[in-house]
Scaffold this motif. Structure first.
Motif, short mmCIF file in Angstrom:
data_model
loop_
_atom_site.label_atom_id
_atom_site.label_comp_id
_atom_site.label_asym_id
_atom_site.label_seq_id
_atom_site.Cartn_x
_atom_site.Cartn_y
_atom_site.Cartn_z
N GLY A 178 0.58 -1.28 0.14
CA GLY A 178 0.09 0.05 0.01
C GLY A 178 0.81 1.21 -0.10
O GLY A 178 0.25 2.41 -0.33
N THR A 179 2.02 1.24 0.39
CA THR A 179 2.90 2.46 0.23
C THR A 179 2.87 2.90 -1.10
O THR A 179 3.53 1.82 -2.05
N PRO A 180 2.82 3.98 -1.47
CA PRO A 180 2.68 4.57 -2.95
C PRO A 180 4.07 4.66 -3.60
O PRO A 180 5.23 5.15 -2.91
N VAL A 181 4.08 4.55 -4.78
CA VAL A 181 5.10 5.11 -5.75
C VAL A 181 4.54 5.75 -6.88
O VAL A 181 3.16 5.65 -7.15
N LEU A 182 5.20 6.47 -7.71
CA LEU A 182 4.72 7.22 -8.69
C LEU A 182 5.51 6.90 -9.95
O LEU A 182 6.66 6.66 -9.98
N MET B 290 14.93 -5.51 -5.00
CA MET B 290 13.81 -5.52 -5.93
C MET B 290 12.71 -5.33 -4.76
O MET B 290 12.47 -5.64 -3.99
N ALA B 291 11.63 -4.35 -5.60
CA ALA B 291 10.22 -4.17 -4.98
C ALA B 291 9.19 -4.48 -5.79
O ALA B 291 9.49 -4.22 -7.21
N THR B 292 8.07 -4.83 -5.50
CA THR B 292 6.90 -5.08 -6.49
C THR B 292 5.74 -4.18 -6.40
O THR B 292 5.48 -3.75 -5.12
N VAL B 293 5.16 -3.97 -7.12
CA VAL B 293 3.96 -2.84 -7.30
C VAL B 293 2.85 -3.49 -8.19
O VAL B 293 2.85 -4.09 -9.23
N ASP B 294 1.60 -3.27 -7.72
CA ASP B 294 0.43 -3.43 -8.36
C ASP B 294 0.01 -2.38 -9.46
O ASP B 294 -0.56 -1.49 -8.96
N LEU B 295 0.15 -2.81 -10.85
CA LEU B 295 -0.14 -2.07 -11.75
C LEU B 295 -1.61 -1.96 -12.31
O LEU B 295 -1.87 -1.02 -13.16
N GLY B 296 -2.18 -2.89 -11.78
CA GLY B 296 -3.60 -3.07 -12.15
C GLY B 296 -3.97 -3.96 -13.47
O GLY B 296 -2.78 -4.27 -14.05
N PRO B 297 -4.80 -4.27 -13.58
CA PRO B 297 -5.27 -5.15 -14.74
C PRO B 297 -4.86 -4.61 -16.27
O PRO B 297 -4.49 -5.30 -17.38
N GLU B 298 -5.14 -3.43 -16.34
CA GLU B 298 -4.66 -2.68 -17.54
C GLU B 298 -4.03 -1.28 -17.52
O GLU B 298 -4.05 -0.70 -16.40
N GLY B 299 -3.26 -0.89 -18.43
CA GLY B 299 -2.49 0.10 -18.34
C GLY B 299 -1.53 0.29 -19.37
O GLY B 299 -1.36 -0.68 -20.13
N ASP B 300 -0.76 1.51 -19.48
CA ASP B 300 0.45 1.64 -20.70
C ASP B 300 1.73 1.65 -20.24
O ASP B 300 2.51 1.94 -20.59
N GLU B 301 1.80 1.13 -18.81
CA GLU B 301 3.30 1.11 -18.24
C GLU B 301 4.15 0.07 -19.07
O GLU B 301 3.75 -0.84 -19.53
N GLN B 302 5.40 0.58 -19.10
CA GLN B 302 6.28 -0.39 -19.79
C GLN B 302 7.73 -0.56 -19.11
O GLN B 302 8.03 0.27 -18.09
N VAL B 303 8.39 -1.72 -19.42
CA VAL B 303 9.81 -2.06 -18.97
C VAL B 303 10.67 -0.90 -19.10
O VAL B 303 10.41 -0.24 -20.28
N GLY B 304 11.28 -0.30 -18.25
CA GLY B 304 12.08 0.93 -18.48
C GLY B 304 11.48 2.12 -17.89
O GLY B 304 12.14 3.38 -17.68
N ASP B 305 10.22 2.22 -17.58
CA ASP B 305 9.69 3.50 -17.05
C ASP B 305 10.23 3.80 -15.78
O ASP B 305 10.19 2.91 -14.79
N GLU B 306 10.48 5.12 -15.36
CA GLU B 306 10.81 5.46 -14.09
C GLU B 306 9.94 5.39 -13.07
O GLU B 306 8.65 6.03 -13.38
N VAL B 307 10.52 5.03 -12.02
CA VAL B 307 9.61 5.05 -10.85
C VAL B 307 9.94 6.04 -9.75
O VAL B 307 11.36 6.08 -9.31
N LEU B 308 9.31 6.92 -9.34
CA LEU B 308 9.81 7.92 -8.07
C LEU B 308 9.35 7.14 -6.72
O LEU B 308 7.94 6.86 -6.62
N LEU B 309 10.37 6.92 -5.90
CA LEU B 309 9.80 6.37 -4.52
C LEU B 309 9.50 7.30 -3.59
O LEU B 309 8.90 7.25 -2.59
N TRP B 310 10.35 8.56 -3.82
CA TRP B 310 9.93 9.84 -2.94
C TRP B 310 10.50 10.94 -3.52
O TRP B 310 11.59 10.99 -4.35
N GLY B 311 9.90 12.24 -3.27
CA GLY B 311 10.39 13.32 -3.94
C GLY B 311 9.41 14.33 -4.31
O GLY B 311 8.35 14.34 -3.79
#
Length: 362
Positions: A288-292, A308-329
């Protein structure tokens, strides 16, 4: 695919903005910029170099931290908040023109008996309620009397204290009592006085005195647990980012990660982020801890591992391998992540390991 591991992007412009904000709040005080603990994880040498024309002095906790700044060419005065531990360190402090904190009579005795190559500037640390280190208010006059007799100490000496509960709005009376105690113990007896940490700078303007000591606020983080830096005009100085290195289909009822601590309630997609406690991201970050990702929030799921950490992207979406993830900031305050982890943002930014890559933005 343009994936990368963890990167700590540090905005020196944000740090300068935050220092300017501290100066606006305390316009009649000089500034001791606190760069201890590797500038709260932001890089002490880079931060000190960026602020050398803006700060009147730098503050560190350890003798080795002060030496590191001097060796890198920092010429501003450096205040050693914990003082010296032995005669050898004391002599080096005098030689390198460090300001030293005296918080116990054992240090005072060393100062009385150790020959120095140059006069030294002393800050008498007074215990006004923290009860860790510091001379008790009842012993201040005795300490000042002994210090006044030491020819190698620059006279008059300075005085400082440290608030124990200035970051707790419901405990204002305790901090008000500490301010009164400090003023009664030092008024008319010392040269410069320094009382306010970041919480004091923000919440107790009457205590700003001669010097303020902003620490965590320089890095865009508020000391108050129910706020974030932007609430008090600060800008986050660190963006901790990484990237998606895998995306996989995940069926309802399947667990993910060590010990199966999270089981998916639906068919979904799991994103794998190149971040873990080996980088300094907290292992205890719960599901439940958010990432952006691409400006959208997604929840961590399962246990954070070393790499590694894992995130639930939902069943549909346009995310791709290589997309940047913000952990905080920027857009996802470290204070918010700290509340999920049941810690403070101070710990998040100072515990990063040597594995992430550091990038500095002017």
């Amino acid at each position: 695919m343009d994936a990368h591991g963890a990167i700590a992007r540090i905005s020196l412009a944000a740090i300068k903005h935050n220092l300017a904000q501290a100066k606006r709040l305390a316009p009649y005080a000089k500034v001791i910029a606190i760069v201890k603990a590797n500038a709260y994880g932001h890089g002490d040498l880079k931060v000190a170099a960026a602020l050398e024309d803006e700060a009147d002095m730098f503050g560190v906790a350890r003798f080795e931290e002060a030496q590191k700044l001097r060796a890198a060419g920092i010429r501003q005065p450096i205040l050693l908040l914990s003082g010296f531990l032995n005669a050898k360190q004391l002599q080096a402090c005098a030689h390198q023109q460090f300001h030293v904190c005296i918080h116990q009579f054992e240090q005072l005795a060393l100062l009385e008996t150790t020959p120095l190559s140059a006069p030294i500037t002393v800050w008498l640390k007074i215990d006004t309620g923290m009860h860790r280190i510091g001379i008790s208010p009842e012993q201040v006059d005795l300490a000042l009397s002994r210090l006044s007799k030491i020819k190698q100490v620059i006279q008059p000496v300075n005085a400082m204290s440290h608030f124990a509960r200035a970051d707790e709005p419901k405990q204002r009376a305790i901090t008000e009592a500490a301010i009164t105690c400090f003023n009664q113990a030092t008024h008319g007896k010392v040269n410069d006085r320094a009382l306010c940490n970041s919480a004091g700078v923000l919440a107790f303007p009457k205590a700003h005195s001669d010097f303020i000591r902003p620490g965590i606020m320089l890095y865009g983080i508020t000391p108050f647990s129910e706020q974030q830096g932007s609430d008090v005009g600060l800008r986050p100085a660190m963006d901790l980012v990484s990237s998606l290195i895998a995306i996989r289909q995940h069926s309802r009822g399947e667990p993910v990660g060590y010990a199966g601590t999270w089981v998916s309630p639906r068919d979904t997609r799991i994103g794998v982020i190149a971040i873990g406690y080996g980088d300094g991201y907290p292992r205890m970050a719960p599901s439940g801890t958010p990432v952006l990702i691409n400006g959208r929030r997604y929840p961590l799921v399962g246990r954070v591992a070393m790499d590694m950490a894992t995130v639930d992207l939902g069943p549909e979406g346009d995310e791709q391998v290589g997309d940047e993830v913000l952990l905080w900031g920027q857009g996802l305050p470290a204070e918010e992540i700290a509340r999920h982890v049941n810690t403070i943002a101070y710990e998040l930014v100072t515990r990063l390991t040597s594995r992430p890559r550091w990038e500095y933005i002017e």
